[in-house]
Scaffold this active site. Structure first.
Site, short mmCIF file in Angstrom:
data_model
loop_
_atom_site.label_atom_id
_atom_site.label_comp_id
_atom_site.label_asym_id
_atom_site.label_seq_id
_atom_site.Cartn_x
_atom_site.Cartn_y
_atom_site.Cartn_z
N ASN A 190 5.09 2.28 8.82
CA ASN A 190 6.14 2.93 8.03
C ASN A 190 6.11 2.32 6.63
O ASN A 190 6.53 1.18 6.45
CB ASN A 190 7.50 2.67 8.71
CG ASN A 190 8.67 3.18 7.90
OD1 ASN A 190 8.49 3.93 6.94
ND2 ASN A 190 9.87 2.78 8.27
N TRP A 191 5.60 3.09 5.68
CA TRP A 191 5.45 2.53 4.32
C TRP A 191 6.77 2.51 3.55
O TRP A 191 6.84 1.99 2.47
CB TRP A 191 4.39 3.33 3.55
CG TRP A 191 3.01 3.19 4.10
CD1 TRP A 191 2.61 2.41 5.15
CD2 TRP A 191 1.81 3.84 3.62
NE1 TRP A 191 1.25 2.54 5.35
CE2 TRP A 191 0.75 3.41 4.44
CE3 TRP A 191 1.55 4.75 2.59
CZ2 TRP A 191 -0.57 3.84 4.25
CZ3 TRP A 191 0.24 5.19 2.41
CH2 TRP A 191 -0.81 4.73 3.22
N LYS A 192 7.78 3.14 4.10
CA LYS A 192 9.10 3.21 3.44
C LYS A 192 8.94 3.70 1.99
O LYS A 192 8.05 4.49 1.71
CB LYS A 192 9.81 1.85 3.50
CG LYS A 192 9.82 1.25 4.90
CD LYS A 192 10.80 0.13 5.03
CE LYS A 192 10.63 -0.55 6.37
NZ LYS A 192 11.71 -1.46 6.68
N HIS A 206 15.76 6.13 11.73
CA HIS A 206 15.46 4.75 11.34
C HIS A 206 16.77 4.08 10.90
O HIS A 206 17.64 4.72 10.32
CB HIS A 206 14.44 4.75 10.18
CG HIS A 206 13.92 3.38 9.90
ND1 HIS A 206 14.61 2.47 9.13
CD2 HIS A 206 12.77 2.76 10.28
CE1 HIS A 206 13.90 1.35 9.06
NE2 HIS A 206 12.79 1.50 9.75
N GLU A 225 17.50 2.30 8.50
CA GLU A 225 17.83 2.44 7.08
C GLU A 225 18.44 3.81 6.82
O GLU A 225 19.31 3.96 5.96
CB GLU A 225 16.57 2.18 6.23
CG GLU A 225 16.24 0.70 6.22
CD GLU A 225 14.76 0.37 6.13
OE1 GLU A 225 13.97 1.23 5.71
OE2 GLU A 225 14.40 -0.77 6.49
N GLU A 239 14.12 -0.73 17.67
CA GLU A 239 14.07 -1.57 16.48
C GLU A 239 15.42 -2.26 16.28
O GLU A 239 16.35 -1.68 15.69
CB GLU A 239 13.78 -0.72 15.24
CG GLU A 239 12.46 0.01 15.28
CD GLU A 239 11.90 0.21 13.88
OE1 GLU A 239 10.77 -0.21 13.63
OE2 GLU A 239 12.60 0.77 13.02
N GLY A 286 12.55 -6.38 8.78
CA GLY A 286 12.34 -6.98 7.46
C GLY A 286 12.92 -8.37 7.31
O GLY A 286 13.08 -8.87 6.20
N SER A 335 9.80 -6.79 12.19
CA SER A 335 9.03 -7.97 11.78
C SER A 335 7.78 -8.21 12.63
O SER A 335 7.46 -9.36 12.98
CB SER A 335 9.93 -9.22 11.75
OG SER A 335 10.96 -9.04 10.79
N GLY A 382 6.69 -2.13 9.43
CA GLY A 382 7.05 -1.87 8.04
C GLY A 382 6.18 -2.71 7.12
O GLY A 382 5.04 -2.36 6.81
N GLY A 383 6.70 -3.86 6.71
CA GLY A 383 6.05 -4.70 5.70
C GLY A 383 4.57 -4.96 5.95
O GLY A 383 3.74 -4.84 5.03
C1 PEP Z 1 10.49 -0.72 10.05
O1 PEP Z 1 10.69 -0.39 8.91
O2 PEP Z 1 10.54 0.14 10.94
C2 PEP Z 1 10.18 -2.12 10.33
C3 PEP Z 1 10.10 -2.49 11.59
O3 PEP Z 1 10.02 -2.96 9.26
P1 PEP Z 1 9.42 -4.46 9.30
O4 PEP Z 1 8.15 -4.40 10.10
O5 PEP Z 1 9.16 -4.79 7.86
O6 PEP Z 1 10.44 -5.33 9.93
#
Ligand code: PEP
Length: 259
Positions: A9-11, A100, A102, A174, A180, A220, A241-242
């Site tokens: 997920n590049w957000k 999600h 966010e 999640e 994050g 994470s 994500g990251g």
């Molecule tokens: C996400 O955005 O779905 C996520 C899990 O982010 P991260 O891996 O950065 O925690």
């Protein structure tokens, strides 16, 4: 057997040019041994909407699938700023991340809205990845399962087992406190939540549908912790994500040891 799904997920990161460069770098890292590597797993990246055309072009002919980070429930109309499923399909988009945390917490999306989006995604042939997860406070109050299963029930309102029996349904657990933050659910805790999600899916959609629905863990995930998470029998992949924003780290995550 459920194929693992490794989803990035590049957000709201990466321009179209940057997205294209990352997609090409990822291809060159994983394609040499893709026939073996991707026997038991699938890979997907979800760029921001405006980068989708460039990334689609960069991924043409590649086994890496394309996803979107959101979709509107209507096909067209007066919905300023929104994007519909028929607008995504011509680019080869196969997956859509919905609910999600966010979207829930920053943009106030509620379960009823998310359920409409899940329905729209399924009716257009997209695979929804429905995200569920408890906040830190809900976790500390011991309410994780109640929250997660409630989001699951309401997010799947109106979803028929037929869609899940097609294998076109995925859930991502999640925990909000893990996204994050560098904090993870332990593999044991995540596995227990995944088992509870699968049991609830069996009640709602039937055992067969529950058995083929992939339940991903997100929060994470890094090259350092992916093996212990993805190795669990009820963790059918990861939503990242990251660590999906760099070809090296995402390629390592794609290569997770799962056995
Ligand atoms: C996400 O955005 O779905 C996520 C899990 O982010 P991260 O891996 O950065 O925690």
């Amino acid at each position: 057997m459920r194929k693992k799904l490794i989803a990035g997920n590049w957000k709201m990161n990466l321009t179209a040019d940057e997205g294209r460069a990352l997609a090409l770098a990822l291809r060159s890292q994983i394609e040499p041994d893709a026939p073996v590597l991707l026997r038991d797993r699938e890979v997907m990246v979800a760029p921001p909407f405006v980068a989708i055309p460039a990334v689609a072009q960069a991924l043409a002919g590649s086994p890496i699938a394309l996803g979107a980070q959101n979709v509107h429930y209507e096909e067209r109309g007066a919905f300023t700023g929104e994007v519909s499923a028929p607008m995504l399909l011509p680019f080869g988009v196969k997956f859509v991340i919905l609910g999600h945390s966010e979207r829930r917490h920053i943009f106030d999306e509620d379960d009823a809205l998310i359920a409409r989006k899940v329905g729209a995604a399924l009716s257009h042939g997209l695979t929804p990845i429905l995200c569920v997860g408890e906040t830190a406070q809900e976790h500390d109050e011991g309410r994780a399962l109640e929250v997660v299963l409630g989001q699951l029930d309401r997010g799947l309102e109106g979803t028929a087992s037929a869609a899940a029996l097609d294998g076109r349904m995925a859930i991502a657990y999640e925990p909000v406190w893990a996204i994050g933050t560098g904090r993870n659910a332990s593999p044991e805790d995540a596995e227990a939540v995944h088992r509870a999600i699968r049991a609830r899916l069996a009640e709602r959609l039937g055992r067969e549908a529950a058995a083929i629905t992939r339940i991903l863990y997100g929060g994470s995930v890094t090259p350092q912790n992916v093996d212990v998470l993805a190795g669990r029998p009820d963790i059918d992949g990861v939503l990242v994500g990251g660590a999906s924003l760099k070809a090296d780290s995402f390629a390592r995550i794609i290569r997770a040891r799962t056995g």
